[in-house]
Design an enzyme around this catalytic site. Sequence first.
Site, PDB file in Angstrom:
ATOM      1  N   LEU A  61      52.574  15.671  19.956  1.00  0.00           N
ATOM      2  CA  LEU A  61      53.820  16.245  20.470  1.00  0.00           C
ATOM      3  C   LEU A  61      54.116  17.582  19.800  1.00  0.00           C
ATOM      4  O   LEU A  61      54.609  18.514  20.435  1.00  0.00           O
ATOM      5  CB  LEU A  61      54.984  15.265  20.276  1.00  0.00           C
ATOM      6  CG  LEU A  61      54.792  13.890  20.918  1.00  0.00           C
ATOM      7  CD1 LEU A  61      56.085  13.079  20.870  1.00  0.00           C
ATOM      8  CD2 LEU A  61      54.300  14.003  22.366  1.00  0.00           C
TER       9      LEU A  61
ATOM     10  N   ASP B 193      52.468  20.746   8.690  1.00  0.00           N
ATOM     11  CA  ASP B 193      51.790  19.455   8.866  1.00  0.00           C
ATOM     12  C   ASP B 193      50.848  19.291   7.678  1.00  0.00           C
ATOM     13  O   ASP B 193      50.470  20.272   7.036  1.00  0.00           O
ATOM     14  CB  ASP B 193      50.986  19.446  10.177  1.00  0.00           C
ATOM     15  CG  ASP B 193      50.694  18.029  10.682  1.00  0.00           C
ATOM     16  OD1 ASP B 193      51.246  17.632  11.728  1.00  0.00           O
ATOM     17  OD2 ASP B 193      49.907  17.306  10.017  1.00  0.00           O
ATOM     18  N   ILE B 194      50.453  18.058   7.409  1.00  0.00           N
ATOM     19  CA  ILE B 194      49.457  17.810   6.361  1.00  0.00           C
ATOM     20  C   ILE B 194      48.054  18.115   6.882  1.00  0.00           C
ATOM     21  O   ILE B 194      47.142  18.407   6.111  1.00  0.00           O
ATOM     22  CB  ILE B 194      49.558  16.351   5.845  1.00  0.00           C
ATOM     23  CG1 ILE B 194      48.876  16.187   4.499  1.00  0.00           C
ATOM     24  CG2 ILE B 194      49.017  15.371   6.877  1.00  0.00           C
ATOM     25  CD1 ILE B 194      49.109  14.822   3.868  1.00  0.00           C
TER      26      ILE B 194
ATOM     27  N   PHE C 269      59.042  15.750  13.545  1.00  0.00           N
ATOM     28  CA  PHE C 269      58.066  14.982  14.323  1.00  0.00           C
ATOM     29  C   PHE C 269      56.884  14.532  13.468  1.00  0.00           C
ATOM     30  O   PHE C 269      55.933  13.945  13.981  1.00  0.00           O
ATOM     31  CB  PHE C 269      57.578  15.806  15.528  1.00  0.00           C
ATOM     32  CG  PHE C 269      58.546  15.804  16.680  1.00  0.00           C
ATOM     33  CD1 PHE C 269      59.788  16.434  16.575  1.00  0.00           C
ATOM     34  CD2 PHE C 269      58.244  15.148  17.868  1.00  0.00           C
ATOM     35  CE1 PHE C 269      60.703  16.407  17.630  1.00  0.00           C
ATOM     36  CE2 PHE C 269      59.149  15.115  18.925  1.00  0.00           C
ATOM     37  CZ  PHE C 269      60.375  15.753  18.810  1.00  0.00           C
TER      38      PHE C 269
ATOM     39  N   GLY D 298      54.805  12.490  10.324  1.00  0.00           N
ATOM     40  CA  GLY D 298      54.802  11.173   9.697  1.00  0.00           C
ATOM     41  C   GLY D 298      53.827  10.240  10.381  1.00  0.00           C
ATOM     42  O   GLY D 298      53.059  10.638  11.249  1.00  0.00           O
TER      43      GLY D 298
ATOM     44  N   SER E  14      61.965   6.106  17.765  1.00  0.00           N
ATOM     45  CA  SER E  14      61.056   5.416  18.680  1.00  0.00           C
ATOM     46  C   SER E  14      61.699   4.187  19.291  1.00  0.00           C
ATOM     47  O   SER E  14      62.582   3.556  18.690  1.00  0.00           O
ATOM     48  CB  SER E  14      59.809   4.982  17.899  1.00  0.00           C
ATOM     49  OG  SER E  14      59.031   4.077  18.656  1.00  0.00           O
TER      50      SER E  14
ATOM     51  N   HIS F  96      60.307   1.574  19.236  1.00  0.00           N
ATOM     52  CA  HIS F  96      59.919   0.447  18.379  1.00  0.00           C
ATOM     53  C   HIS F  96      60.997   0.086  17.344  1.00  0.00           C
ATOM     54  O   HIS F  96      60.894  -0.952  16.708  1.00  0.00           O
ATOM     55  CB  HIS F  96      58.562   0.718  17.739  1.00  0.00           C
ATOM     56  CG  HIS F  96      57.480   0.812  18.772  1.00  0.00           C
ATOM     57  ND1 HIS F  96      57.089  -0.271  19.533  1.00  0.00           N
ATOM     58  CD2 HIS F  96      56.767   1.877  19.234  1.00  0.00           C
ATOM     59  CE1 HIS F  96      56.163   0.115  20.402  1.00  0.00           C
ATOM     60  NE2 HIS F  96      55.951   1.410  20.245  1.00  0.00           N
TER      61      HIS F  96
ATOM     62  N   TYR G 148      56.509   0.263  11.204  1.00  0.00           N
ATOM     63  CA  TYR G 148      56.744   1.575  11.816  1.00  0.00           C
ATOM     64  C   TYR G 148      58.140   1.633  12.451  1.00  0.00           C
ATOM     65  O   TYR G 148      58.924   2.545  12.176  1.00  0.00           O
ATOM     66  CB  TYR G 148      55.644   1.831  12.865  1.00  0.00           C
ATOM     67  CG  TYR G 148      55.924   2.965  13.814  1.00  0.00           C
ATOM     68  CD1 TYR G 148      55.850   4.289  13.385  1.00  0.00           C
ATOM     69  CD2 TYR G 148      56.244   2.714  15.152  1.00  0.00           C
ATOM     70  CE1 TYR G 148      56.098   5.327  14.275  1.00  0.00           C
ATOM     71  CE2 TYR G 148      56.495   3.746  16.038  1.00  0.00           C
ATOM     72  CZ  TYR G 148      56.418   5.055  15.592  1.00  0.00           C
ATOM     73  OH  TYR G 148      56.673   6.080  16.467  1.00  0.00           O
TER      74      TYR G 148
HETATM   75  P1  NAI Z   1      50.881  12.260  15.838  1.00  0.00           P
HETATM   76  O1  NAI Z   1      50.375  11.191  14.945  1.00  0.00           O
HETATM   77  O2  NAI Z   1      49.943  12.921  16.781  1.00  0.00           O
HETATM   78  O3  NAI Z   1      51.604  13.393  14.950  1.00  0.00           O
HETATM   79  C1  NAI Z   1      52.214  13.138  13.717  1.00  0.00           C
HETATM   80  C2  NAI Z   1      51.825  14.243  12.764  1.00  0.00           C
HETATM   81  O4  NAI Z   1      52.409  13.984  11.481  1.00  0.00           O
HETATM   82  C3  NAI Z   1      50.306  14.347  12.550  1.00  0.00           C
HETATM   83  O5  NAI Z   1      49.840  15.650  12.881  1.00  0.00           O
HETATM   84  C4  NAI Z   1      50.117  14.052  11.056  1.00  0.00           C
HETATM   85  O6  NAI Z   1      49.100  14.850  10.448  1.00  0.00           O
HETATM   86  C5  NAI Z   1      51.494  14.397  10.492  1.00  0.00           C
HETATM   87  N1  NAI Z   1      51.724  13.709   9.232  1.00  0.00           N
HETATM   88  C6  NAI Z   1      51.448  12.410   8.931  1.00  0.00           C
HETATM   89  N2  NAI Z   1      51.705  12.156   7.651  1.00  0.00           N
HETATM   90  C7  NAI Z   1      52.157  13.319   7.112  1.00  0.00           C
HETATM   91  C8  NAI Z   1      52.574  13.689   5.813  1.00  0.00           C
HETATM   92  N3  NAI Z   1      52.581  12.813   4.788  1.00  0.00           N
HETATM   93  N4  NAI Z   1      52.969  14.963   5.599  1.00  0.00           N
HETATM   94  C9  NAI Z   1      52.966  15.872   6.610  1.00  0.00           C
HETATM   95  N5  NAI Z   1      52.570  15.573   7.873  1.00  0.00           N
HETATM   96  C10 NAI Z   1      52.168  14.310   8.114  1.00  0.00           C
HETATM   97  O7  NAI Z   1      52.113  11.619  16.648  1.00  0.00           O
HETATM   98  P2  NAI Z   1      52.844  12.156  17.969  1.00  0.00           P
HETATM   99  O8  NAI Z   1      52.446  11.314  19.106  1.00  0.00           O
HETATM  100  O9  NAI Z   1      52.740  13.621  18.062  1.00  0.00           O
HETATM  101  O10 NAI Z   1      54.361  11.765  17.628  1.00  0.00           O
HETATM  102  C11 NAI Z   1      55.236  12.676  16.981  1.00  0.00           C
HETATM  103  C12 NAI Z   1      56.476  11.926  16.511  1.00  0.00           C
HETATM  104  O11 NAI Z   1      57.092  11.282  17.616  1.00  0.00           O
HETATM  105  C13 NAI Z   1      56.166  10.837  15.477  1.00  0.00           C
HETATM  106  O12 NAI Z   1      57.213  10.791  14.534  1.00  0.00           O
HETATM  107  C14 NAI Z   1      56.165   9.569  16.311  1.00  0.00           C
HETATM  108  O13 NAI Z   1      56.525   8.460  15.525  1.00  0.00           O
HETATM  109  C15 NAI Z   1      57.220   9.894  17.355  1.00  0.00           C
HETATM  110  N6  NAI Z   1      57.016   9.127  18.587  1.00  0.00           N
HETATM  111  C16 NAI Z   1      56.014   9.447  19.462  1.00  0.00           C
HETATM  112  C17 NAI Z   1      55.842   8.728  20.620  1.00  0.00           C
HETATM  113  C18 NAI Z   1      54.804   9.111  21.631  1.00  0.00           C
HETATM  114  O14 NAI Z   1      54.804   8.533  22.711  1.00  0.00           O
HETATM  115  N7  NAI Z   1      53.928  10.073  21.368  1.00  0.00           N
HETATM  116  C19 NAI Z   1      56.679   7.552  20.935  1.00  0.00           C
HETATM  117  C20 NAI Z   1      57.706   7.306  19.966  1.00  0.00           C
HETATM  118  C21 NAI Z   1      57.862   8.076  18.851  1.00  0.00           C
END
Ligand code: NAI
Length: 268
Positions: free
Chosen positions: A15, A34-35, A72, A74, A111, A113, A140
């Site tokens: 996202l 981002d990490i 976004f 984590g 989320s 969840h 989560y």
């Molecule tokens: P994703 O896993 O692709 O992106 C999360 C990013 O956070 C990753 O790039 C990761 O490297 C970074 N990250 C993880 N640990 C870290 C740390 N310790 N320090 C710095 N960065 C860190 O997930 P996505 O799909 O892009 O989701 C983005 C957000 O939206 C998340 O918080 C997710 O929980 C939430 N979400 C997404 C949904 C979806 O359908 N894609 C549904 C519900 C919630």
Amino acid sequence: APAKPVLLTGASGNLGRVLARELTALGWTLRLTDIAPFPDPVPERASFTRMDLADGVGLLRLAEGCGAILHFGGISVEQPFGTVLGPNIQGLYHVYEAARRERARVIFASSNHAIGFHERPQGNAAKLDVDCAFRPDGFYGLSKAYGELMGRTYWDKHGVENVNFRIGSCFPEPAEARMLATWLSFADLVRLCEAAVTAPRSGHCVIWACSNNPASFWGRDHRDRIGWQPRDTAEGFRDKVGHITSGNPVIERYQGGGYTAIDYSRGK
Ligand code: NAI
């Protein structure tokens, strides 16, 4: 575009990459972090800083002068408690401390969840309102419920505004029957972020982040406060994915779908 720069955590994620591309195209100035390395060319009007959410001082520095933080980053899937704890709880605290210092608004990617153990409404049963009880479907989901509560506390105690998106399923297209209810299109997500950042006042609010889906599980929320309405709909994908179900009665019963069945040991 917002008057001040906007900080985006999780910028290298699914996202985050969409938001980095689309919000800079709207003329926004973004600080990406981002990490993981940012996998695309860094857009004009954006900068990227590689950082762990564990680095609270680093986040304070990155947030300097920002008017909003789109959080976004984590752990974004079900993981063991110890894996979720650092990024999603301690990291979230660092984000809120930075927002408090800057008087910035936090936009939090929560989320479905966080409420995943509510049953799916059958037939004409009432849809779930956003002030329902938290029923997290795992570690989560628990971290997302805690995140929303942290927003509640920082608003009540410090006046830090925050908009919490209970995101359903944000992917290019719905991939299974459940997503006819939960799907959020990328375009609706981008417009939701625009509304959440640019609304004159938000206070603490919680929004069901799904598109205009007739099959949605969800009812009332606080969208009027930021002036957002979804425009896309999952319904057009019914013929394509409506037959794709799990065959698992636990998964089909609850809103959280597959996550509810991970490590499930309650019996019938
Ligand atoms: P994703 O896993 O692709 O992106 C999360 C990013 O956070 C990753 O790039 C990761 O490297 C970074 N990250 C993880 N640990 C870290 C740390 N310790 N320090 C710095 N960065 C860190 O997930 P996505 O799909 O892009 O989701 C983005 C957000 O939206 C998340 O918080 C997710 O929980 C939430 N979400 C997404 C949904 C979806 O359908 N894609 C549904 C519900 C919630």
